[in-house]
Write a protein that holds these residues in place. Structure first.
Motif, PDB file in Angstrom:
ATOM      1  N   UNK A 171       0.843  -1.201   0.000  1.00  0.00           N
ATOM      2  CA  UNK A 171       0.000   0.000   0.000  1.00  0.00           C
ATOM      3  C   UNK A 171       0.873   1.244   0.000  1.00  0.00           C
ATOM      4  N   UNK A 172       0.271   2.322  -0.497  1.00  0.00           N
ATOM      5  CA  UNK A 172       0.847   3.666  -0.384  1.00  0.00           C
ATOM      6  C   UNK A 172       0.052   4.428   0.661  1.00  0.00           C
ATOM      7  N   UNK A 173       0.751   5.014   1.664  1.00  0.00           N
ATOM      8  CA  UNK A 173       0.100   5.810   2.700  1.00  0.00           C
ATOM      9  C   UNK A 173       0.652   7.232   2.662  1.00  0.00           C
ATOM     10  N   UNK A 208      -4.934   3.619  -4.369  1.00  0.00           N
ATOM     11  CA  UNK A 208      -5.686   3.758  -5.620  1.00  0.00           C
ATOM     12  C   UNK A 208      -5.256   5.004  -6.386  1.00  0.00           C
ATOM     13  N   UNK A 209      -5.007   6.086  -5.654  1.00  0.00           N
ATOM     14  CA  UNK A 209      -4.562   7.310  -6.314  1.00  0.00           C
ATOM     15  C   UNK A 209      -3.205   7.117  -6.965  1.00  0.00           C
ATOM     16  N   UNK A 210      -2.279   6.456  -6.252  1.00  0.00           N
ATOM     17  CA  UNK A 210      -0.958   6.215  -6.833  1.00  0.00           C
ATOM     18  C   UNK A 210      -1.060   5.315  -8.056  1.00  0.00           C
ATOM     19  N   UNK A 211      -1.943   4.320  -7.997  1.00  0.00           N
ATOM     20  CA  UNK A 211      -2.146   3.451  -9.165  1.00  0.00           C
ATOM     21  C   UNK A 211      -2.701   4.261 -10.333  1.00  0.00           C
ATOM     22  N   UNK A 212      -3.675   5.137 -10.019  1.00  0.00           N
ATOM     23  CA  UNK A 212      -4.247   5.969 -11.072  1.00  0.00           C
ATOM     24  C   UNK A 212      -3.187   6.905 -11.645  1.00  0.00           C
ATOM     25  N   UNK A 260       0.023   6.339 -11.738  1.00  0.00           N
ATOM     26  CA  UNK A 260       0.933   5.539 -12.542  1.00  0.00           C
ATOM     27  C   UNK A 260       0.315   5.202 -13.892  1.00  0.00           C
ATOM     28  N   UNK A 261      -0.982   4.867 -13.863  1.00  0.00           N
ATOM     29  CA  UNK A 261      -1.677   4.587 -15.131  1.00  0.00           C
ATOM     30  C   UNK A 261      -1.699   5.824 -16.016  1.00  0.00           C
ATOM     31  N   UNK A 262      -1.998   6.961 -15.392  1.00  0.00           N
ATOM     32  CA  UNK A 262      -2.015   8.213 -16.148  1.00  0.00           C
ATOM     33  C   UNK A 262      -0.630   8.535 -16.689  1.00  0.00           C
ATOM     34  N   UNK A 263       0.391   8.312 -15.867  1.00  0.00           N
ATOM     35  CA  UNK A 263       1.753   8.575 -16.335  1.00  0.00           C
ATOM     36  C   UNK A 263       2.094   7.711 -17.541  1.00  0.00           C
ATOM     37  N   UNK A 264       1.704   6.431 -17.472  1.00  0.00           N
ATOM     38  CA  UNK A 264       1.980   5.547 -18.598  1.00  0.00           C
ATOM     39  C   UNK A 264       1.202   5.979 -19.838  1.00  0.00           C
ATOM     40  N   UNK A 265      -0.048   6.380 -19.626  1.00  0.00           N
ATOM     41  CA  UNK A 265      -0.839   6.829 -20.769  1.00  0.00           C
ATOM     42  C   UNK A 265      -0.260   8.111 -21.369  1.00  0.00           C
ATOM     43  N   UNK A 266       0.188   9.023 -20.479  1.00  0.00           N
ATOM     44  CA  UNK A 266       0.798  10.242 -20.989  1.00  0.00           C
ATOM     45  C   UNK A 266       2.082   9.933 -21.748  1.00  0.00           C
ATOM     46  N   UNK A 267       2.849   8.973 -21.209  1.00  0.00           N
ATOM     47  CA  UNK A 267       4.072   8.586 -21.911  1.00  0.00           C
ATOM     48  C   UNK A 267       3.743   7.954 -23.259  1.00  0.00           C
ATOM     49  N   UNK A 268       2.703   7.109 -23.274  1.00  0.00           N
ATOM     50  CA  UNK A 268       2.291   6.485 -24.530  1.00  0.00           C
ATOM     51  C   UNK A 268       1.775   7.533 -25.506  1.00  0.00           C
ATOM     52  N   UNK A 269       0.993   8.502 -24.993  1.00  0.00           N
ATOM     53  CA  UNK A 269       0.482   9.566 -25.853  1.00  0.00           C
ATOM     54  C   UNK A 269       1.625  10.404 -26.403  1.00  0.00           C
ATOM     55  N   UNK A 270       2.596  10.702 -25.513  1.00  0.00           N
ATOM     56  CA  UNK A 270       3.736  11.486 -25.967  1.00  0.00           C
ATOM     57  C   UNK A 270       4.526  10.748 -27.034  1.00  0.00           C
ATOM     58  N   UNK A 271       4.705   9.442 -26.829  1.00  0.00           N
ATOM     59  CA  UNK A 271       5.416   8.648 -27.820  1.00  0.00           C
ATOM     60  C   UNK A 271       4.634   8.573 -29.126  1.00  0.00           C
ATOM     61  N   UNK A 272       3.309   8.423 -28.997  1.00  0.00           N
ATOM     62  CA  UNK A 272       2.470   8.387 -30.202  1.00  0.00           C
ATOM     63  C   UNK A 272       2.550   9.709 -30.952  1.00  0.00           C
ATOM     64  N   UNK A 273       2.514  10.812 -30.210  1.00  0.00           N
ATOM     65  CA  UNK A 273       2.619  12.116 -30.854  1.00  0.00           C
ATOM     66  C   UNK A 273       3.992  12.302 -31.494  1.00  0.00           C
TER      67      UNK A 273
END
Length: 471
Positions: A253-255, A280-284, A286-299
């Motif tokens: 867990x993250x506290x 849950x926030x840290x997971x979200x 991390x998911x957002x970070x990965x999506x942003x990284x994927x979006x940045x790579x796609x762009x």
């Protein structure tokens, strides 16, 4: 001794005192009545004083009262002897009583003189009344202060009870109070029941043994925890940190810990704070970070960037890839609207400006191909797409969209168009009949020779069906 007693009571050799008054009844009666009243008063005053002294054991000068009583009794006795000697001239006895009275008077005077300064130092009735009023005021103030303190204690107890209820009902958090002792050890003075949901340890067990909580921290995070605690203790700054734990059941867990320190007079430091489960926030995140990284790579791969234009502030926000698209340093300030127009070819600036104005006034989207000159003299073709965002009143408040490098596609289109022009020139120059048609026979192209052969224009023939009988 017997002779002295006889002398005291001998009276035959003296004349009774009544002879001095010529035995006048009115004069003798006056002295008898006056001396009798004085005797009565002198005997009753000591009785009153003795009664007063007996009832008031706290009197500071009660010995003087007793001396006054004896003195007054002796004085009264001398007046009683005045009545006695009217008929019985025992003047020796009367003189001895007066001598005793004189001695007692002198003794009382000697005792009284040193007491005068002390008596004067005693507060007067007005002073006593003022002191009583002041004492009454202080008593009232203390009682009021006690009532306020009691009310404050009750309010504090109510707040503490409310805080406990809030802490116990936090769905993903707990409230705590931890004390750093002078010897450097930590102990929890309070921790809410929510800690069991977070760290799988009962609050009462954590209060007895704080290591049940501390040993759950991931070893890699332990130095971060120690450094943050030390900084907060040394500077009395807010303790704010996110750390990982592994519960007894194996959950990771993250506290998020946040608390405010305060220091006691004995040097101890106490933190009052809140711990919240942010897994849950840290997971979200991390998911957002990965999506942003994927979006940045796609762009990056698509050579595409996005932008936003806040109409009210005039601020334009670029994505990271948009800076790369226009070869601009991301650390530089973003361009304003006028500077943004300067990125494009002079002939295209009016076109993009009109599209933006139309989008802001009507909300109409746009899609344009724009030329962006480069420092090396080349030209980049940018496909700009813009959309409008409306508020609840239907007013455009924001424009957003994308900009994509379509130079290769544009160059391919130009090359294709040039190829088609060359192809048409070649075909048109041929004397053979050349045509192209779809599988259903619909003509899509005929050369000039074909049209002349049938005596019709190419426009008339295109779209009609191919007929073999024509040949």
């Amino acid at each position: 001794m017997l002779e002295l007693g006889k002398s005291l009571f001998a009276y035959k050799q003296f004349i009774p005192h009544g002879h001095c008054y010529l035995w006048k009844p009115e004069l003798v009666g006056l002295h008898i009545v006056s001396d009798s009243l004085i005797v009565f008063a002198y005997y009753s005053i000591p009785i009153t004083l003795l009664y007063f002294v007996r009832k008031r054991q706290d009197l500071p000068f009660n010995r003087v009262f007793i001396l006054f009583a004896i003195f007054i009794v002796t004085c009264g006795t001398t007046h009683l002897m005045e009545i006695w000697t009217l008929w019985y001239p025992t003047y020796w006895l009367s003189g001895c009583l007066k001598a005793i009275t004189a001695i007692i008077s002198l003794y009382t005077t000697c005792e009284l003189i040193p007491l005068i300064p002390k008596a004067l130092a005693l507060p007067s009735s007005a002073q006593l009344e003022a002191a009583n009023r002041e004492l009454e005021r202080e008593v009232n103030e203390r009682q009021a202060a006690l009532r306020e303190r009691k009310q404050a204690e009750l309010a504090l107890q109510e707040r503490e009870a409310m805080l406990r209820r809030i802490g116990d009902n936090l769905p993903n958090g707990a409230i705590y109070k931890v004390i750093r002792e002078v010897d450097g050890s930590d102990r929890f003075a309070y921790i809410s029941a929510g800690i069991e949901r977070l760290m799988e340890v009962r609050a009462e067990d954590a209060l007895k043994d704080s290591s049940l909580l501390y040993r759950q921290f991931i070893p890699e995070d332990a130095p971060l925890l120690a450094a943050a605690v030390e900084e907060s203790r040394r500077n009395l700054s807010v303790f704010d940190i996110q750390l990982r734990i592994q519960t007894p059941s194996g959950l990771l867990k993250w506290l998020h810990f946040r608390s405010t320190p305060r220091q006691f007079e004995d040097g101890r430091v106490v933190w009052d704070g809140l711990v919240v489960d942010v897994t849950n926030l840290k997971c979200a995140e991390e998911t957002l970070r990965k999506r942003e990284a994927l979006l940045e790579e796609s762009q990056r791969v698509a050579r595409l960037g996005n932008w936003e234009f806040d109409i009210a502030s005039g601020k334009i926000t670029w994505s990271k890839q948009l800076f790369a698209l226009f070869n601009r340093d991301p650390t530089l300030l973003e361009l304003d609207y006028e500077e943004n127009l300067q990125l494009y070819h002079p002939e295209d600036r009016e076109k993009i400006h009109e599209a933006v104005e139309r989008a802001m006034s009507t909300g109409e989207s746009y899609k344009l191909i724009l030329r962006a000159p480069q420092t090396d003299g080349s030209t980049t073709y940018i496909e700009g797409i813009g959309h409008a965002e409306f508020n609840t009143d239907g007013k455009v408040i924001r424009l957003y969209g994308t900009a994509q490098d379509v130079t290769e596609r544009k160059q391919a289109e130009i090359a294709l168009k040039e190829s088609e022009i060359r192809y048409r020139a070649i075909v048109e120059d041929q004397t053979e009949l050349i045509t192209r048609y779809l599988p259903d026979g619909t003509l899509t192209f005929v050369n000039q020779a074909y049209a002349l052969y049938f005596g019709r224009s190419p426009e008339e023939l295109i779209g009609s069906r191919y007929q073999p009988s024509y040949l």
